[in-house]
Design a protein around this motif. Sequence first.
Motif, PDB file in Angstrom:
ATOM      1  N   TRP A 279      60.947  12.048  52.764  1.00  0.00           N
ATOM      2  CA  TRP A 279      62.228  11.762  52.716  1.00  0.00           C
ATOM      3  C   TRP A 279      62.927  10.369  52.202  1.00  0.00           C
ATOM      4  O   TRP A 279      62.976   9.090  52.842  1.00  0.00           O
ATOM      5  N   ARG A 280      63.939  10.807  50.883  1.00  0.00           N
ATOM      6  CA  ARG A 280      64.785   9.332  50.323  1.00  0.00           C
ATOM      7  C   ARG A 280      65.708   9.614  50.099  1.00  0.00           C
ATOM      8  O   ARG A 280      66.823  10.847  49.855  1.00  0.00           O
ATOM      9  N   PHE A 281      66.768   8.099  50.015  1.00  0.00           N
ATOM     10  CA  PHE A 281      68.198   8.635  50.193  1.00  0.00           C
ATOM     11  C   PHE A 281      68.523   8.471  48.400  1.00  0.00           C
ATOM     12  O   PHE A 281      67.616   7.943  47.169  1.00  0.00           O
ATOM     13  N   VAL A 282      68.980   9.960  47.900  1.00  0.00           N
ATOM     14  CA  VAL A 282      69.180   9.140  45.790  1.00  0.00           C
ATOM     15  C   VAL A 282      70.604   9.354  45.186  1.00  0.00           C
ATOM     16  O   VAL A 282      70.516   9.136  44.406  1.00  0.00           O
ATOM     17  N   GLY A 283      71.135   9.093  46.543  1.00  0.00           N
ATOM     18  CA  GLY A 283      72.787   8.579  46.423  1.00  0.00           C
ATOM     19  C   GLY A 283      72.958  10.377  44.974  1.00  0.00           C
ATOM     20  O   GLY A 283      72.575  11.374  45.666  1.00  0.00           O
ATOM     21  N   PHE A 284      73.769  10.060  43.667  1.00  0.00           N
ATOM     22  CA  PHE A 284      74.617  11.629  43.657  1.00  0.00           C
ATOM     23  C   PHE A 284      72.874  11.780  42.189  1.00  0.00           C
ATOM     24  O   PHE A 284      73.797  12.532  41.888  1.00  0.00           O
ATOM     25  N   ASP A 285      72.234  11.660  42.748  1.00  0.00           N
ATOM     26  CA  ASP A 285      71.001  11.945  41.434  1.00  0.00           C
ATOM     27  C   ASP A 285      71.089  13.814  41.324  1.00  0.00           C
ATOM     28  O   ASP A 285      71.356  14.439  40.397  1.00  0.00           O
ATOM     29  N   ASN A 286      72.029  14.060  42.909  1.00  0.00           N
ATOM     30  CA  ASN A 286      71.396  15.955  43.187  1.00  0.00           C
ATOM     31  C   ASN A 286      72.721  16.331  41.962  1.00  0.00           C
ATOM     32  O   ASN A 286      72.602  17.290  41.733  1.00  0.00           O
ATOM     33  N   PHE A 287      73.390  15.313  42.421  1.00  0.00           N
ATOM     34  CA  PHE A 287      74.742  16.097  41.265  1.00  0.00           C
ATOM     35  C   PHE A 287      75.089  15.970  40.570  1.00  0.00           C
ATOM     36  O   PHE A 287      74.310  16.886  39.302  1.00  0.00           O
TER      37      PHE A 287
ATOM     38  N   GLU B 161      72.125  16.203  38.571  1.00  0.00           N
ATOM     39  CA  GLU B 161      71.577  17.002  38.286  1.00  0.00           C
ATOM     40  C   GLU B 161      71.894  18.306  37.496  1.00  0.00           C
ATOM     41  O   GLU B 161      71.763  18.840  36.896  1.00  0.00           O
ATOM     42  N   ALA B 162      72.895  18.924  39.046  1.00  0.00           N
ATOM     43  CA  ALA B 162      73.771  20.060  38.798  1.00  0.00           C
ATOM     44  C   ALA B 162      74.298  19.879  37.869  1.00  0.00           C
ATOM     45  O   ALA B 162      74.118  21.152  36.926  1.00  0.00           O
ATOM     46  N   PHE B 163      75.269  19.219  37.397  1.00  0.00           N
ATOM     47  CA  PHE B 163      76.070  18.745  36.251  1.00  0.00           C
ATOM     48  C   PHE B 163      75.526  19.018  35.113  1.00  0.00           C
ATOM     49  O   PHE B 163      75.909  19.721  34.195  1.00  0.00           O
ATOM     50  N   GLY B 164      74.606  18.429  35.344  1.00  0.00           N
ATOM     51  CA  GLY B 164      72.954  18.704  33.752  1.00  0.00           C
ATOM     52  C   GLY B 164      72.398  20.040  33.216  1.00  0.00           C
ATOM     53  O   GLY B 164      71.587  20.307  32.971  1.00  0.00           O
ATOM     54  N   SER B 165      72.751  20.867  34.542  1.00  0.00           N
ATOM     55  CA  SER B 165      71.841  21.769  34.434  1.00  0.00           C
ATOM     56  C   SER B 165      73.120  23.322  33.291  1.00  0.00           C
ATOM     57  O   SER B 165      74.015  22.783  34.534  1.00  0.00           O
ATOM     58  N   THR B 166      72.174  23.964  33.207  1.00  0.00           N
ATOM     59  CA  THR B 166      73.037  25.283  32.152  1.00  0.00           C
ATOM     60  C   THR B 166      73.229  26.076  33.379  1.00  0.00           C
ATOM     61  O   THR B 166      74.456  26.658  33.221  1.00  0.00           O
ATOM     62  N   GLU B 167      72.199  26.025  34.161  1.00  0.00           N
ATOM     63  CA  GLU B 167      72.494  27.324  35.955  1.00  0.00           C
ATOM     64  C   GLU B 167      73.580  27.301  36.632  1.00  0.00           C
ATOM     65  O   GLU B 167      73.950  28.329  37.028  1.00  0.00           O
ATOM     66  N   PHE B 168      74.142  25.784  36.882  1.00  0.00           N
ATOM     67  CA  PHE B 168      75.372  25.848  37.342  1.00  0.00           C
ATOM     68  C   PHE B 168      76.693  25.640  36.420  1.00  0.00           C
ATOM     69  O   PHE B 168      77.332  26.466  37.402  1.00  0.00           O
ATOM     70  N   TRP B 169      76.006  25.589  35.268  1.00  0.00           N
ATOM     71  CA  TRP B 169      77.812  25.793  35.308  1.00  0.00           C
ATOM     72  C   TRP B 169      77.852  27.357  34.342  1.00  0.00           C
ATOM     73  O   TRP B 169      78.514  28.171  34.603  1.00  0.00           O
ATOM     74  N   ASP B 170      76.805  28.405  34.514  1.00  0.00           N
ATOM     75  CA  ASP B 170      76.463  29.680  34.528  1.00  0.00           C
ATOM     76  C   ASP B 170      77.164  29.887  35.689  1.00  0.00           C
ATOM     77  O   ASP B 170      77.853  30.939  35.652  1.00  0.00           O
ATOM     78  N   SER B 171      76.858  29.407  36.502  1.00  0.00           N
ATOM     79  CA  SER B 171      77.006  30.439  37.930  1.00  0.00           C
ATOM     80  C   SER B 171      78.904  29.656  38.698  1.00  0.00           C
ATOM     81  O   SER B 171      79.533  30.933  38.896  1.00  0.00           O
ATOM     82  N   VAL B 172      79.114  28.751  37.565  1.00  0.00           N
ATOM     83  CA  VAL B 172      80.896  28.447  37.746  1.00  0.00           C
ATOM     84  C   VAL B 172      81.568  29.662  37.003  1.00  0.00           C
ATOM     85  O   VAL B 172      82.749  29.822  37.030  1.00  0.00           O
ATOM     86  N   LYS B 173      81.269  29.328  36.022  1.00  0.00           N
ATOM     87  CA  LYS B 173      81.672  30.394  34.614  1.00  0.00           C
ATOM     88  C   LYS B 173      81.727  31.847  35.545  1.00  0.00           C
ATOM     89  O   LYS B 173      82.963  32.702  35.297  1.00  0.00           O
ATOM     90  N   ASN B 174      80.269  32.216  35.592  1.00  0.00           N
ATOM     91  CA  ASN B 174      80.194  33.385  36.353  1.00  0.00           C
ATOM     92  C   ASN B 174      81.119  33.955  37.842  1.00  0.00           C
ATOM     93  O   ASN B 174      82.630  34.940  37.491  1.00  0.00           O
ATOM     94  N   THR B 175      81.325  32.878  38.244  1.00  0.00           N
ATOM     95  CA  THR B 175      82.422  32.658  39.418  1.00  0.00           C
ATOM     96  C   THR B 175      83.333  33.440  39.487  1.00  0.00           C
ATOM     97  O   THR B 175      84.656  33.645  40.376  1.00  0.00           O
TER      98      THR B 175
END
Lengths: 312, 422
Positions: free
Chosen positions: A65-73, A75-89
């Motif tokens: 494993w490795r420490f990646v800071g805010f990379d995961n976040f 990535e989420a903000f850059g994905s349409t899947e995330f924003w679609d799911s926010v909108k749908n929710t």
Amino acid sequence: MEAATARLGRGKRRKGKSYGSEERRLAALLLTPAMAVIALVAAYPIAYAIWLSLTEYSVRVPGKWRFVGFDNFTEAFGSTEFWDSVKNTFLFTGVSVTLELVIGLGMALAMHEAFRGRGVLRTVVLVPWAVLTVVSAITWRTLFEPNLGLAPVILGKIGIGGDIVWLGQEGYSMAVMILADVWKTAPFMALLLLAGLQVIPDDVYDAAKVDGATTWQRFRRITLPLLMPAVLVALIFRTLDALRIFDLPYVLTGGSNGTTTLSLIAHQELTANRLIGYGSALSVLTFVIVMAVSFLYIRTVGGNIKSLAEEG
Amino acid sequence: MLTTPRLLTALATALMFAIAGCGGGGDDDSGAAPDAEKATQAKASGNVTWCIGKDTSGAFGTVIDNFNKANPKANVKLLELPEDAGEQRRLQIQRLQAKSPECDVLGMDVIWTAEYAAQSWLLDVSDFISENGDKFIKSTVDTTEYEGKNWAVPFNSNAGFIYYRTDQAKEAPKDWETLYKEAASGNGVVYQGFRYEGLTVNFLELLYSAGGSVLSEDGKQATADSQEVKDVLKFMADGIKSGAVPKAVTTYKEEESRRAFESGNATFMRNWPYAYALGKDSDIADKFDIANFPGYGGNEGAGVLGGYDLAISAYSKNPEGSLAFIEFATAADQQKLMATEASLPPTLTETYDDPAVKKAMPFAEELRTAIEQAQPRPVSPVYPQISEAIFNNVFAALQGDMSADEAASKMNEEIQKALETF
């Protein structure tokens, strides 16, 4: 534990003496076990999830494993899947909770009236709420099965969308999901509101009647304002629940046709894809959104309750 | 890191020889080679827990009873996991990540091998396979392989069929193009078009028949941006547009397609063998038959392999007993029992010739052919992500949200991204 604390505190106060800091220390002491349990079952997992969301675990090399800071976040903000799911929710939450409130209020008002068989009705009405969501979701899926399901057949007969594949088209899928949720939780909303209605004293209505208030005026000027605290509690419960919706889209559509929700994508990344870091980041974001909404409620609405209580 | 599992495997394999009665005398401290029966009793001992999906037919329980009777010193017990494969995997992984010794023998869907092996969750059973592998249908053995070693033993297999209405189509079409054409003028063809693993399978069956692939031979490169992928996606999307495939197919899993077919709403259906026996109990009992997959674009038809393998958990406290049980459960007698009582397609070649099996599965011959011709799904530790990239984009193409070309290049991009996962 809490009950014991409350009783003890009250007992001391009843003696009419102020123990000041000593009493506060005792209170803290008595609260410690409860706090420890909360820390263990709530705070620790949340803190751990936040920590995991800053890391990345290898899906190929065991234990790496490795420490990646805010990379995961990022990535989420850059994905349409995330924003679609926010909108749908939010779409799902907004529409379903509004409908549940309106229908639940209607049901509560009806059940509040005295009539024969009221007790039975109150029990029967709660049945949908007692059914597990997954089970009811499977039922709805079967009901809306193309060609064979009952719903498309009946709807077709009355001339609504004979050609529509309800769970296979955008918009319609969300409609079924909302319908399933309203069916299940409007009774719950009704029960909470009914409890609120029952604490409104009858003499207020009698006085209004004497003053010549119409039914609508009594509802608008007495029932609604006095019911407000119950409405707000019910709203908070339902909103927070709806924001975490998982079982309905999981069963009904697998998240297709514009029904992906935040919990669904977090689940997909965490358990199917085993992306522990990214999945945790999505969970943390869901948590933050739910928290933000509850704060919003408490800030805008909680104040209202207070002032209502003071007016009362 | 690997020494312990390897040592255990060596041990276990040595024991296998003893059990099979073909040597192994040198391993024993006592010197004298025990006879086969004694060895079985002496070696297959201790507790073994078998973690596999729900025992719906009761056949798993029978296999366990048979084993426990034959090995009085051993005690195998069943830990039933849910029916849903995704849930089975989740529960197994939960235990494996916690290094739990609870499960000794794992019933794994054939697509989990690479992932489990990459995480060092399984014991290497290459020696057992090199000894016994040729009794199994080759394609099923391939599903147990990852990076040159075998990590499991084939337990049951699966491959799809074309079901067709004998009163609407004279014979099963020779290629998919004809099938779609006949479906368009007839009552349509149904398959599993819901956005899930099943859609990946349905797509790959067409793609493999077209000679395409989504992953390079070495598993390191996405190859989905190819003409074959684009053609197949267009073929599938056009199928819906032309009416050969009902729009409703995007909501169908196995059961929905079966119900649609049995209620007379389709001329053709792609489904697993399980639908055969159920169909023979339905209103269309005498009006349908099955056939192996048709070809595509002049190529021969190819299927996608399903089924389950049995593996030994790296955290098992009783690898010897586990291997003894796996050998027992995958041997001819028990394979026959599985086929006749649970309709689970055997992995041993010879079992398909057994008269009792042929009686229980009238389609045994076609089934063996289907399994022999079937190809594995992409072998990769990130298979779940690869499959998600496939079914998401195939689904988008079916729904008309994306053109076939767009879907192909997005699929390729997402598979490549999955391959680059940390």
